[in-house]
Scaffold this active site. Structure first.
Site, PDB file in Angstrom:
ATOM      1  CG  HIS A  46      -7.732   3.263  -0.422  1.00 42.52           C
ATOM      2  ND1 HIS A  46      -7.034   2.699  -1.451  1.00 42.52           N
ATOM      3  CD2 HIS A  46      -6.855   4.047   0.253  1.00 42.52           C
ATOM      4  CE1 HIS A  46      -5.773   3.124  -1.393  1.00 42.52           C
ATOM      5  NE2 HIS A  46      -5.639   3.948  -0.376  1.00 42.52           N
TER       6      HIS A  46
ATOM      7  CD  GLU B  73      -7.642   6.610   4.379  1.00 39.61           C
ATOM      8  OE1 GLU B  73      -8.153   6.519   3.241  1.00 39.61           O
ATOM      9  OE2 GLU B  73      -6.587   7.254   4.605  1.00 39.61           O
TER      10      GLU B  73
ATOM     11  CG  ASP C   6      -1.761   5.702   2.679  1.00 43.94           C
ATOM     12  OD1 ASP C   6      -2.011   5.427   1.488  1.00 43.94           O
ATOM     13  OD2 ASP C   6      -2.606   6.202   3.449  1.00 43.94           O
ATOM     14  CG  ASP C   7      -0.149   8.949   0.447  1.00 38.95           C
ATOM     15  OD1 ASP C   7      -0.074   8.856  -0.788  1.00 38.95           O
ATOM     16  OD2 ASP C   7      -1.163   8.628   1.101  1.00 38.95           O
TER      17      ASP C   7
ATOM     18  CG  HIS D  76      -1.486   6.104  -2.642  1.00 34.17           C
ATOM     19  ND1 HIS D  76      -2.622   5.897  -3.388  1.00 34.17           N
ATOM     20  CD2 HIS D  76      -1.766   5.671  -1.389  1.00 34.17           C
ATOM     21  CE1 HIS D  76      -3.564   5.376  -2.611  1.00 34.17           C
ATOM     22  NE2 HIS D  76      -3.071   5.217  -1.392  1.00 34.17           N
TER      23      HIS D  76
ATOM     24  CG  HIS E  84      -1.955   1.030   1.273  1.00 35.45           C
ATOM     25  ND1 HIS E  84      -3.119   0.914   2.009  1.00 35.45           N
ATOM     26  CD2 HIS E  84      -2.018   2.253   0.686  1.00 35.45           C
ATOM     27  CE1 HIS E  84      -3.836   2.016   1.878  1.00 35.45           C
ATOM     28  NE2 HIS E  84      -3.187   2.857   1.070  1.00 35.45           N
TER      29      HIS E  84
HETATM   30  N1  ADE Z   1      -4.643   8.579  -2.130  1.00 36.63           N
HETATM   31  C1  ADE Z   1      -3.427   8.756  -1.594  1.00 36.63           C
HETATM   32  N2  ADE Z   1      -3.446   8.459  -0.290  1.00 36.63           N
HETATM   33  C2  ADE Z   1      -4.712   8.091   0.017  1.00 36.63           C
HETATM   34  C3  ADE Z   1      -5.360   7.669   1.189  1.00 36.63           C
HETATM   35  N3  ADE Z   1      -4.726   7.581   2.370  1.00 36.63           N
HETATM   36  N4  ADE Z   1      -6.670   7.368   1.126  1.00 36.63           N
HETATM   37  C4  ADE Z   1      -7.320   7.482  -0.025  1.00 36.63           C
HETATM   38  N5  ADE Z   1      -6.754   7.860  -1.163  1.00 36.63           N
HETATM   39  C5  ADE Z   1      -5.460   8.161  -1.144  1.00 36.63           C
HETATM   40 ZN    ZN Z   2      -3.838   4.691   0.417  1.00 33.48          ZN
END
Ligand code: ADE
Ligand code: ZN
Length: 348
Positions: free
Chosen positions: A207, A210, A288-289, A29, A27
């Site tokens: 997703h 969340e 994630d990011d 992005h 996971h």
């Molecule tokens: N796109 C990038 N990060 C995300 C996240 N945490 N939740 C949904 N979409 C995303």
């Molecule tokens: Zn994500």
């Protein structure tokens, strides 16, 4: 059953073990791995101006109240990505970083619709990412595959267009996902396009849970027929859903530092990862990011373990789960799980 190595590993050795152990990341992005330094370099290369004066001013803006707040800044950052080389450079930087965190395999999300919305073609995006993945296998021994995420705030028609534009590149994709603003955008709007992707041989994730309710996880499973849930932490509100996730071994790709920065949990020691594992759910740890949330995968492991008091046997379970939950073919999966076991049996 997972064979848990029975050698005792001291708590003082745990951070080292977490950093060194083989793992998969499922996971991430790729746009969320774009560090401010590279963002400024790409802006300059492409003759673009950023609204922030410098790297440190930009980093200071990375304080978020919720997912939408983050997505607005994240989206602005993607505007510096214009050429195939830009996409290559961003992906290569992530893959080198992942290899140094002992990631053996990564499944990388890409939001092609974000870039086509800026006039960059799907071909440019996917070719740049794919070339970096090929180089990672050849030069770093890291296997990497790509998952195209539809943006759930856009329409079903736009998702069909994105799939159509990706169709010359199907051999470069392992699957389809669903990302972006969750609340108010339940999964079922995308049932037909997910069915089409499934018919094309693509694997399916989304997703769900969340920020959104357990109902979104149910519909990701039942309407979209996904094999894996991204985040899914809201499942703990629904005992029947927890029982199903555990019984059907549906993996959750959990992202603790993301959850902290987007205020899904107010504190890392309130995170429910331990509860998910105790319920027998195939949970994994992911970043994630990472450029926005203060840490790559190893930082997610070390901070979460410290906050929750997790042990070496949780570490083994989470790394084992990461390979099990991947879309690798069975032999590659087994080979990585063997490496993991050997690591645990020989580490001091
Ligand atoms: N796109 C990038 N990060 C995300 C996240 N945490 N939740 C949904 N979409 C995303
Ligand atoms: Zn994500």
């Amino acid at each position: 059953m997972t064979p848990i190595p029975n050698r005792l590993i001291g708590a003082d050795r745990l951070p080292h073990l977490l950093r060194q152990m083989p793992k998969a990341e499922l996971h991430i992005h790729i746009e969320g791995s774009l560090e401010p330094e590279l963002m400024f370099a790409l802006a300059q290369r492409n003759g673009l101006n950023l609204t922030y004066a410098d790297v440190s001013t930009l980093r200071q803006a990375y304080v978020f109240n919720d997912l939408q707040d983050f997505l607005n800044i994240y989206h602005a950052g993607t505007k510096v990505l214009r050429t195939e080389q830009d996409f290559y450079d961003m992906t290569w930087a992530y893959l080198r970083r992942a290899a140094s965190d002992h990631v053996l395999h990564a499944e990388i999300f890409v939001d092609t619709q974000t870039h086509t919305g800026h006039g960059v073609t799907t071909d440019v995006v996917i070719n740049g990412l794919h070339r970096a993945c090929l180089d990672a296998q050849a030069q770093l021994g890291l296997s990497a595959s790509l998952i195209l995420c539809f943006l759930r705030n856009l329409s079903e028609t736009e998702a069909f267009e994105a799939l159509e534009q990706a169709s010359p590149h199907l051999s470069k994709l392992v699957g389809i996902g669903l990302a972006s603003s969750e609340l108010g955008h339940p999964p079922e709007k995308f049932a037909r396009v997910f069915a089409k992707a499934r018919g094309l041989g693509l694997r399916l994730v989304a997703h769900a849970g969340e920020e959104g309710p357990p109902a979104y996880i149910w519909s990701a499973l039942d309407a979209l027929k996904v094999e894996r849930i991204d985040h899914g932490v809201q499942a703990v509100q629904d005992p029947a859903l927890m029982a199903r996730l555990s019984r059907e071994r549906i993996p959750l790709t959990v992202c603790p530092l993301s959850n902290l920065k987007l205020r899904v949990f107010q504190d890392l020691n309130h995170h429910n990862l331990g509860q998910l594992l105790d319920a027998g759910i195939v949970a994994t740890i992911n970043s994630d990011d990472p450029a926005y949330f203060g840490g790559y995968i190893n930082e997610n492991f070390t901070q979460t373990f410290a906050a929750l008091g997790l042990t070496a046997s949780h570490a083994y379970q989470l790394a084992f789960n990461s390979f099990e939950a991947s879309f690798l073919e069975a032999r590659a999966k087994q080979a990585m799980q063997d490496k993991l076991l050997e690591f645990f049996e020989t580490s001091e």
